[in-house]
Scaffold this motif. Structure first.
Motif, PDB file in Angstrom:
ATOM      1  N   VAL A   1     -34.848 -45.021  60.889  1.00  0.00           N
ATOM      2  CA  VAL A   1     -34.162 -44.195  60.024  1.00  0.00           C
ATOM      3  C   VAL A   1     -34.800 -44.361  58.864  1.00  0.00           C
ATOM      4  O   VAL A   1     -34.120 -43.686  57.608  1.00  0.00           O
ATOM      5  CB  VAL A   1     -32.628 -44.907  60.018  1.00  0.00           C
TER       6      VAL A   1
ATOM      7  N   SER B   1     -35.305 -41.799  56.399  1.00  0.00           N
ATOM      8  CA  SER B   1     -35.848 -40.596  56.640  1.00  0.00           C
ATOM      9  C   SER B   1     -35.204 -39.270  56.939  1.00  0.00           C
ATOM     10  O   SER B   1     -36.033 -38.312  56.970  1.00  0.00           O
ATOM     11  CB  SER B   1     -36.231 -41.017  58.408  1.00  0.00           C
ATOM     12  N   SER B   2     -33.815 -39.353  57.064  1.00  0.00           N
ATOM     13  CA  SER B   2     -33.026 -38.038  57.074  1.00  0.00           C
ATOM     14  C   SER B   2     -32.407 -37.564  55.589  1.00  0.00           C
ATOM     15  O   SER B   2     -32.003 -36.435  55.505  1.00  0.00           O
ATOM     16  CB  SER B   2     -31.783 -38.426  57.908  1.00  0.00           C
TER      17      SER B   2
ATOM     18  N   GLU C   1     -30.193 -45.876  68.281  1.00  0.00           N
ATOM     19  CA  GLU C   1     -30.200 -44.389  68.373  1.00  0.00           C
ATOM     20  C   GLU C   1     -28.940 -44.000  67.856  1.00  0.00           C
ATOM     21  O   GLU C   1     -28.761 -42.977  67.107  1.00  0.00           O
ATOM     22  CB  GLU C   1     -30.640 -43.714  69.540  1.00  0.00           C
TER      23      GLU C   1
ATOM     24  N   LYS D   1     -27.908 -43.265  64.085  1.00  0.00           N
ATOM     25  CA  LYS D   1     -28.684 -42.523  63.171  1.00  0.00           C
ATOM     26  C   LYS D   1     -27.692 -41.240  62.799  1.00  0.00           C
ATOM     27  O   LYS D   1     -27.021 -41.015  63.046  1.00  0.00           O
ATOM     28  CB  LYS D   1     -29.816 -41.646  63.936  1.00  0.00           C
TER      29      LYS D   1
ATOM     30  N   CYS E   1     -28.606 -34.979  62.371  1.00  0.00           N
ATOM     31  CA  CYS E   1     -29.431 -33.819  61.395  1.00  0.00           C
ATOM     32  C   CYS E   1     -28.849 -32.358  61.353  1.00  0.00           C
ATOM     33  O   CYS E   1     -27.807 -31.765  62.273  1.00  0.00           O
ATOM     34  CB  CYS E   1     -30.604 -33.521  62.494  1.00  0.00           C
TER      35      CYS E   1
ATOM     36  N   TYR F   1     -35.658 -35.728  63.472  1.00  0.00           N
ATOM     37  CA  TYR F   1     -36.276 -37.026  63.279  1.00  0.00           C
ATOM     38  C   TYR F   1     -37.506 -36.892  63.799  1.00  0.00           C
ATOM     39  O   TYR F   1     -38.165 -36.385  64.609  1.00  0.00           O
ATOM     40  CB  TYR F   1     -35.358 -37.942  64.156  1.00  0.00           C
TER      41      TYR F   1
END
Length: 167
Positions: free
Chosen positions: A6, A24-25, A85, A88, A91, A97
């Motif tokens: 993440v 990361s997002s 997971e 997270k 998106c 991802y």
């Protein structure tokens, strides 16, 4: 449950071992849901209890139990942050991802030409690091609409709009 990357530890901050993070997002709000994280780099990994999440956005800091000085914090610069997971961030349309893209086949007109090994971040474009199917050469492909079309995470296929990008 499987884990997902993440974010990444950028460096330490302050005198108490707080860690600057890169998400990361691009979303940092979900960091407040983390009770534990795993920091991983190469084949080294270590689990930590999250003591606090401070700040917001790109100024988000993690305080992890057992990292209590800037010197200790700097040892983890460049480490990936992994969580279960289910924690997270969701998106948005057209976002993926890194872990979902790794292992996808690059397909041009129905033919698999390469497989995604990794993502490289930086500069104006994110890049897909891919291994060509016919000769195992590794190539970087800009993850842009001119070169990459439909992304099918479920079937692990990414449409390649032009094949010359692999030359």
């Amino acid at each position: 449950m499987s884990q997902i990357i993440v974010g990444k530890i950028r460096t330490s901050h302050g005198v108490k071992g707080d860690l600057k993070v890169f998400s990361s997002s691009g979303d940092y709000d979900h960091y407040s849901n983390f009770e534990t994280v795993v920091l991983k780099k190469g084949n080294r990994s270590k689990s930590f209890e999250v003591e606090a999440v401070k700040g917001s956005g790109a100024s988000t800091l993690l305080k992890l139990k057992g990292i209590d000085s800037p010197e200790e914090g700097k040892l983890y610069a460049g480490y990936d942050i992994l969580v279960d997971e289910g924690l997270k961030a969701p998106c948005y349309e057209g976002e993926y991802y890194q872990s979902d893209l790794i292992g996808c086949d690059l397909v041009y007109q129905g033919e698999t030409l390469a497989t995604v090994l990794d993502m490289v971040y930086g500069g104006p474009n994110d890049l897909l690091e891919v291994k060509k199917s016919d000769n195992d050469v590794v190539v970087l492909v800009p993850f842009r609409n001119e070169f990459v079309g439909d992304v099918d995470i479920i079937n692990k296929k990414i449409e390649l709009r032009v094949d010359w990008i692999l030359d």
